[in-house]
Enzyme design. Sequence first.
Site, mmCIF file in Angstrom:
data_model
loop_
_atom_site.group_PDB
_atom_site.id
_atom_site.type_symbol
_atom_site.label_atom_id
_atom_site.label_comp_id
_atom_site.label_asym_id
_atom_site.label_seq_id
_atom_site.Cartn_x
_atom_site.Cartn_y
_atom_site.Cartn_z
ATOM 1 N N THR A 75 -1.821 5.708 2.163
ATOM 2 C CA THR A 75 -2.980 4.817 1.907
ATOM 3 C C THR A 75 -3.063 3.974 3.174
ATOM 4 O OG1 THR A 75 -2.847 4.783 -0.446
ATOM 5 C CG2 THR A 75 -4.234 3.123 0.634
ATOM 6 N N ARG A 83 -5.241 5.524 -8.014
ATOM 7 C CA ARG A 83 -5.035 6.613 -8.200
ATOM 8 C C ARG A 83 -4.864 7.056 -9.712
ATOM 9 N NH1 ARG A 83 0.001 7.508 -4.182
ATOM 10 N NH2 ARG A 83 -0.223 9.766 -4.671
ATOM 11 N N LEU A 91 0.785 -0.953 0.185
ATOM 12 C CA LEU A 91 0.019 0.043 0.009
ATOM 13 C C LEU A 91 0.985 1.148 -0.053
ATOM 14 C CD1 LEU A 91 -2.726 -1.106 2.506
ATOM 15 C CD2 LEU A 91 -2.923 -1.059 0.284
ATOM 16 N N ASP A 92 0.435 2.282 -0.725
ATOM 17 C CA ASP A 92 1.238 3.443 -0.618
ATOM 18 C C ASP A 92 1.303 3.962 0.659
ATOM 19 O OD1 ASP A 92 1.474 3.164 -3.649
ATOM 20 O OD2 ASP A 92 -0.116 4.560 -3.685
ATOM 21 N N LYS A 93 2.408 4.636 1.008
ATOM 22 C CA LYS A 93 2.811 5.399 2.024
ATOM 23 C C LYS A 93 1.561 6.019 2.879
ATOM 24 C CE LYS A 93 5.242 9.207 4.469
ATOM 25 N NZ LYS A 93 6.388 10.321 4.262
#
Length: 324
Positions: A142, A237, A138-140
Amino acid sequence: MTQEINLKSEISATQTGLRLDQAVAELFPDYSRTRIKEWILSGAVYVDGVAVTKPREKVLESQIIEIEATLEEEVSAQAEAIDLDIVYEDDHILVINKPAGLVVHPGAGNADGTLMNALLHHCPDIEHVPRAGIVHRLDKDTTGLMVVAKTVEAQTHLVAALQAREITREYEAIVLGTMTAGGTVDAPIGRHPTKRTHMAVHHSGRPSVTHYRVAEKFRAHTRVRLRLETGRTHQIRVHMAHIGHVLVGDPVYGGRPKPPKGASPEFFEILKGFNRQALHAVKLELVHPVTLEVMSWQAPIPEDMVLLTKALRKDTEEHPLEYL
């Protein structure tokens, strides 16, 4: 620093019958066996265009081997006592609810304080599993559910299930603009041609599919539920930006605050103060790699997204004619 790796070669007659990891090591001797195994397990190695996640798979003459991976600066991760919100744990897997701000892997500028550091402290034996058992990222900024494998066997099974689209991952997001209906975005994603840290819809990218449905409409925003078929970097995104509905707060793809006409100062402050992409991994469902039981988890919407949703509802209620 990171480097994009794009390699391509062909299996020779003398390599027929070798295991995939052995053949790849012969084809690309500049890379270690450990790194090659990690690439295979993570789905970055393709045989005739299909991701193969089993290192022991046998190869045949004339098959085309491709590697598409990100080569990150080597960082020796150390165990750190970082609190984890553990949703489920047994001897084989761990499911966590990741908070905003927690980086998944160490890298340049993030040598410590990451999920990997936390996992090495919580479960020391996980150091023997590639990438400390991390199956997907997961992105930082998110939030939400992630599954981690505690053994190599569990990781191999889960990566294969992920590649076969057998793991259900659902997200909740708040986007700019009012959507009229749900749909599917089927558009390939690859590295942006000029912006190194960005991804983009590009004809030479990898197949990427995102399903979405409208959960709630506001005056100038929409709350949506999304389900991933594939798992490309920044997929939701990029796909939402591609169809003209950037995620609120997205610092990379342009989700700057855009309050509707006549919005109250209080509402504008809440919108302006939301400084991360409004994205949460709300549901995870998979077949357990050992017991084969179907398991499902849900993570509550984080407080910042709850407050943003309440503010959007209030703004909509204050302007009923515009909403209609």
